[in-house]
Design a protein around this motif. Structure first.
Motif, PDB file in Angstrom:
ATOM      1  N   ARG A  10       0.981  -0.984  -0.053  1.00 44.84           N
ATOM      2  CA  ARG A  10       0.520   0.220  -0.243  1.00 44.84           C
ATOM      3  C   ARG A  10       0.964   1.167  -0.060  1.00 44.84           C
ATOM      4  NH1 ARG A  10      -4.132   1.672   5.324  1.00 44.84           N
ATOM      5  NH2 ARG A  10      -4.943   4.045   3.752  1.00 44.84           N
ATOM      6  N   ARG A  11       1.696   1.762   0.436  1.00 51.38           N
ATOM      7  CA  ARG A  11       3.113   2.147   1.050  1.00 51.38           C
ATOM      8  C   ARG A  11       3.254   2.757  -0.362  1.00 51.38           C
ATOM      9  NH1 ARG A  11       7.920   4.740   0.184  1.00 51.38           N
ATOM     10  NH2 ARG A  11       8.553   6.286   1.158  1.00 51.38           N
ATOM     11  N   GLU A  12       3.862   1.919  -0.953  1.00 49.66           N
ATOM     12  CA  GLU A  12       4.535   2.283  -2.045  1.00 49.66           C
ATOM     13  C   GLU A  12       3.371   2.866  -3.899  1.00 49.66           C
ATOM     14  OE1 GLU A  12       6.078  -0.064  -0.645  1.00 49.66           O
ATOM     15  OE2 GLU A  12       7.968   1.334  -0.314  1.00 49.66           O
ATOM     16  N   ARG A  13       2.822   1.987  -3.524  1.00 49.58           N
ATOM     17  CA  ARG A  13       1.380   2.036  -4.511  1.00 49.58           C
ATOM     18  C   ARG A  13       1.021   3.336  -4.303  1.00 49.58           C
ATOM     19  NH1 ARG A  13      -2.166  -1.008  -3.180  1.00 49.58           N
ATOM     20  NH2 ARG A  13      -3.507   0.344  -2.585  1.00 49.58           N
ATOM     21  N   GLN A  14       0.814   3.817  -2.842  1.00 52.76           N
ATOM     22  CA  GLN A  14      -0.217   5.387  -2.999  1.00 52.76           C
ATOM     23  C   GLN A  14       0.946   6.576  -3.052  1.00 52.76           C
ATOM     24  OE1 GLN A  14      -1.809   4.845   1.383  1.00 52.76           O
ATOM     25  NE2 GLN A  14      -3.731   4.802   0.096  1.00 52.76           N
ATOM     26  N   VAL A  15       2.081   6.392  -2.468  1.00 50.78           N
ATOM     27  CA  VAL A  15       2.887   7.398  -2.573  1.00 50.78           C
ATOM     28  C   VAL A  15       3.673   7.340  -4.184  1.00 50.78           C
ATOM     29  CG1 VAL A  15       5.633   8.305  -2.578  1.00 50.78           C
ATOM     30  CG2 VAL A  15       4.545   7.038  -0.684  1.00 50.78           C
ATOM     31  N   THR A  16       3.340   6.567  -5.382  1.00 52.36           N
ATOM     32  CA  THR A  16       3.960   6.276  -6.297  1.00 52.36           C
ATOM     33  C   THR A  16       2.794   7.429  -6.821  1.00 52.36           C
ATOM     34  OG1 THR A  16       5.038   4.641  -6.308  1.00 52.36           O
ATOM     35  CG2 THR A  16       4.094   5.075  -8.683  1.00 52.36           C
ATOM     36  N   GLU A  17       0.913   7.017  -6.726  1.00 52.83           N
ATOM     37  CA  GLU A  17       0.086   7.372  -8.005  1.00 52.83           C
ATOM     38  C   GLU A  17       0.678   8.827  -6.711  1.00 52.83           C
ATOM     39  OE1 GLU A  17      -3.058   4.381  -6.315  1.00 52.83           O
ATOM     40  OE2 GLU A  17      -2.269   3.504  -7.872  1.00 52.83           O
ATOM     41  N   ILE A  18       0.335   9.542  -6.118  1.00 56.52           N
ATOM     42  CA  ILE A  18       0.266  10.400  -5.280  1.00 56.52           C
ATOM     43  C   ILE A  18       1.303  11.783  -6.141  1.00 56.52           C
ATOM     44  CG2 ILE A  18       0.882  12.120  -3.411  1.00 56.52           C
ATOM     45  CD1 ILE A  18      -0.742  10.315  -1.898  1.00 56.52           C
ATOM     46  N   ASN A  19       2.675  11.206  -6.284  1.00 55.02           N
ATOM     47  CA  ASN A  19       3.603  11.737  -6.661  1.00 55.02           C
ATOM     48  C   ASN A  19       3.223  11.604  -8.502  1.00 55.02           C
ATOM     49  OD1 ASN A  19       5.209  12.393  -5.452  1.00 55.02           O
ATOM     50  ND2 ASN A  19       6.502  10.245  -5.019  1.00 55.02           N
ATOM     51  N   LEU A  20       2.408  10.697  -8.674  1.00 46.95           N
ATOM     52  CA  LEU A  20       2.251  10.512 -10.302  1.00 46.95           C
ATOM     53  C   LEU A  20       0.734  11.530 -10.403  1.00 46.95           C
ATOM     54  CD1 LEU A  20       2.424   7.239 -11.322  1.00 46.95           C
ATOM     55  CD2 LEU A  20       4.297   9.225 -11.787  1.00 46.95           C
ATOM     56  N   ARG A  21      -0.058  11.349  -9.617  1.00 45.91           N
ATOM     57  CA  ARG A  21      -0.829  12.503 -10.310  1.00 45.91           C
ATOM     58  C   ARG A  21      -0.668  14.311  -9.691  1.00 45.91           C
ATOM     59  NH1 ARG A  21      -4.035  10.214  -6.775  1.00 45.91           N
ATOM     60  NH2 ARG A  21      -3.363  11.418  -4.809  1.00 45.91           N
ATOM     61  N   GLU A  22       0.393  15.081  -9.005  1.00 49.27           N
ATOM     62  CA  GLU A  22       1.583  15.553  -8.644  1.00 49.27           C
ATOM     63  C   GLU A  22       2.123  16.163 -10.185  1.00 49.27           C
ATOM     64  OE1 GLU A  22       0.507  18.614  -6.319  1.00 49.27           O
ATOM     65  OE2 GLU A  22      -0.091  17.119  -5.202  1.00 49.27           O
ATOM     66  N   ALA A  23       2.410  15.568 -10.724  1.00 49.31           N
ATOM     67  CA  ALA A  23       3.512  15.314 -11.781  1.00 49.31           C
ATOM     68  C   ALA A  23       3.047  16.221 -13.102  1.00 49.31           C
ATOM     69  CB  ALA A  23       4.452  14.370 -11.575  1.00 49.31           C
ATOM     70  N   TYR A  24       1.927  14.784 -13.832  1.00 45.38           N
ATOM     71  CA  TYR A  24       0.717  14.781 -14.749  1.00 45.38           C
ATOM     72  C   TYR A  24      -0.882  14.736 -14.656  1.00 45.38           C
ATOM     73  CZ  TYR A  24       5.765  12.539 -15.591  1.00 45.38           C
ATOM     74  OH  TYR A  24       6.521  12.350 -15.620  1.00 45.38           O
ATOM     75  N   PRO A  25      -0.414  16.173 -14.117  1.00 43.66           N
ATOM     76  CA  PRO A  25      -2.511  16.441 -13.344  1.00 43.66           C
ATOM     77  C   PRO A  25      -3.121  15.677 -15.024  1.00 43.66           C
ATOM     78  CG  PRO A  25      -1.543  18.137 -13.665  1.00 43.66           C
ATOM     79  CD  PRO A  25      -0.305  17.430 -13.742  1.00 43.66           C
ATOM     80  N   GLU A  26      -2.919  16.598 -16.054  1.00 51.41           N
ATOM     81  CA  GLU A  26      -4.101  16.316 -17.426  1.00 51.41           C
ATOM     82  C   GLU A  26      -4.377  14.900 -17.760  1.00 51.41           C
ATOM     83  OE1 GLU A  26       0.055  15.405 -18.452  1.00 51.41           O
ATOM     84  OE2 GLU A  26      -0.004  16.888 -17.011  1.00 51.41           O
ATOM     85  N   GLN A  27      -3.087  13.757 -17.103  1.00 50.28           N
ATOM     86  CA  GLN A  27      -3.896  12.140 -17.677  1.00 50.28           C
ATOM     87  C   GLN A  27      -4.888  11.745 -16.977  1.00 50.28           C
ATOM     88  OE1 GLN A  27      -0.473   9.334 -16.501  1.00 50.28           O
ATOM     89  NE2 GLN A  27      -0.013   8.773 -18.661  1.00 50.28           N
ATOM     90  N   ASP A  28      -5.298  11.113 -17.384  1.00 51.21           N
ATOM     91  CA  ASP A  28      -6.492   9.986 -16.981  1.00 51.21           C
ATOM     92  C   ASP A  28      -5.702   9.109 -15.750  1.00 51.21           C
ATOM     93  OD1 ASP A  28      -6.157   7.461 -17.962  1.00 51.21           O
ATOM     94  OD2 ASP A  28      -6.626   9.144 -19.484  1.00 51.21           O
TER      95      ASP A  28
END
Length: 309
Positions: free
Chosen positions: A47-65
């Motif tokens: 859970r930790r790796e998945r959540q941190v990765t997805e949070i960071n990707l949301r910050e970096a690529y907000p335009e991506q679905d």
């Protein structure tokens, strides 16, 4: 750079070292195949790796679905698994095999020209692809010095140090004595390596934008540049899945040479972003890059007593 505390786990250390040794002789295609099994499992069950990765990707690529970011998160964790499996190859594998796995070197002239001009070279090496293969190549082709923190498992220190030093790299501690060693290496027109994407301790950095959001970024670089007139280059070992690696050396964002620390740190983060753009899935997104921002927002006290300079 924050200090890492080591703990004693002798049985775990022996098991990890034995695994690395066993994997050192395996083909890269085999290691990549294993990582394609392990990566999705990490994404599903850690859970930790998945959540941190997805949070960071949301910050970096907000335009991506959302679905696209989820696929990218799985791919990133697969590459992280590959890096862990490849440590034995990079540290213990036959040097001729490791050298042969480097299929191309792009931008080497940036290093050669700087040294021909009588300048040291600061290589910014973000957590992208396999940075241990990058260290292998750099230390085998140039006088090379890098900062080193002992691993969290104390008994792995000897294995890690031997692996990183075996091609001639000089490892120095993450303290003022280590910084002095970096300065001396640059004044000898040698190459040094810096990890540009780790949050330093309070007092050793400034907030600078990383994908548009403030991230606490080390200010060691402008001090090294100001005292040595070194050139700055970004370096990564991009994985060519199952076949080997291509090294990329990129000219640094010109802002890294600014005397203003925040401007220089902004340039450093732009260098990291440029490296990530080569293949976003190969960046280690599971690192909490914005942790200090959260601490600041929650009113946690700063502790500036440990400084690198």
């Amino acid at each position: 750079m924050a200090e890492t505390r080591s703990h004693s786990h002798p049985h775990r250390a022996r098991a990890i070292a034995a695994l690395w040794k066993a994997l050192a002789g395996r083909r890269l295609s085999s290691l990549w195949g294993l990582s394609r099994i392990i990566g999705p499992l990490v994404h599903r069950f850690s859970r930790r790796e998945r959540q941190v990765t997805e949070i960071n990707l949301r910050e970096a690529y907000p335009e991506q679905d959302e679905a696209g970011r989820r696929r990218l998160a799985r791919a990133s964790l697969t590459h992280s698994a590959a890096t862990m499996l490849e440590l034995g190859f990079a540290w213990m594998g036959d040097p001729a095999r490791v050298e042969a796995s480097i299929l191309a070197v792009h931008g080497r002239e940036l290093l050669d020209v700087a040294r021909a001009e009588g300048r040291g070279v600061i290589v910014l090496a973000p957590h992208f692809g396999n940075w241990e293969v990058l260290n292998f190549w750099l230390s085998g082709h140039f006088p090379f010095t890098a900062m080193y923190e002992p691993p969290k498992i104390a008994e792995l220190d000897a294995v890690t140090r031997q692996g990183r030093e075996r091609m001639g790299a000089s490892l120095v501690p993450t303290n003022p004595r280590g910084v002095a060693a970096l300065l001396k290496a640059l004044k000898r027109c040698e190459a040094i390596g810096i990890l540009p994407d780790q949050e330093p301790d309070w007092g050793s950095g400034v907030f600078a934008p990383f994908y548009g959001r403030p991230a606490y970024t080390a200010t060691l670089l402008p001090k090294l540049v100001a005292r040595t007139e070194a050139r700055v280059v970004t370096g990564v070992a991009r994985r060519v899945s199952g076949r080997g690696f291509e090294l990329h050396f990129l000219a640094a964002d010109e802002r890294v040479y600014a005397t203003d620390e925040r401007e220089s740190a902004t340039g450093v983060n732009a260098c990291v972003e440029a490296a990530i753009a080569l293949d976003p899935a190969q960046y280690q997104w599971e690192y909490k890059r914005y942790r200090k921002v959260v601490e600041e927002q929650q009113g946690h006290p700063r502790h500036p007593e440990f400084r690198l300079y």
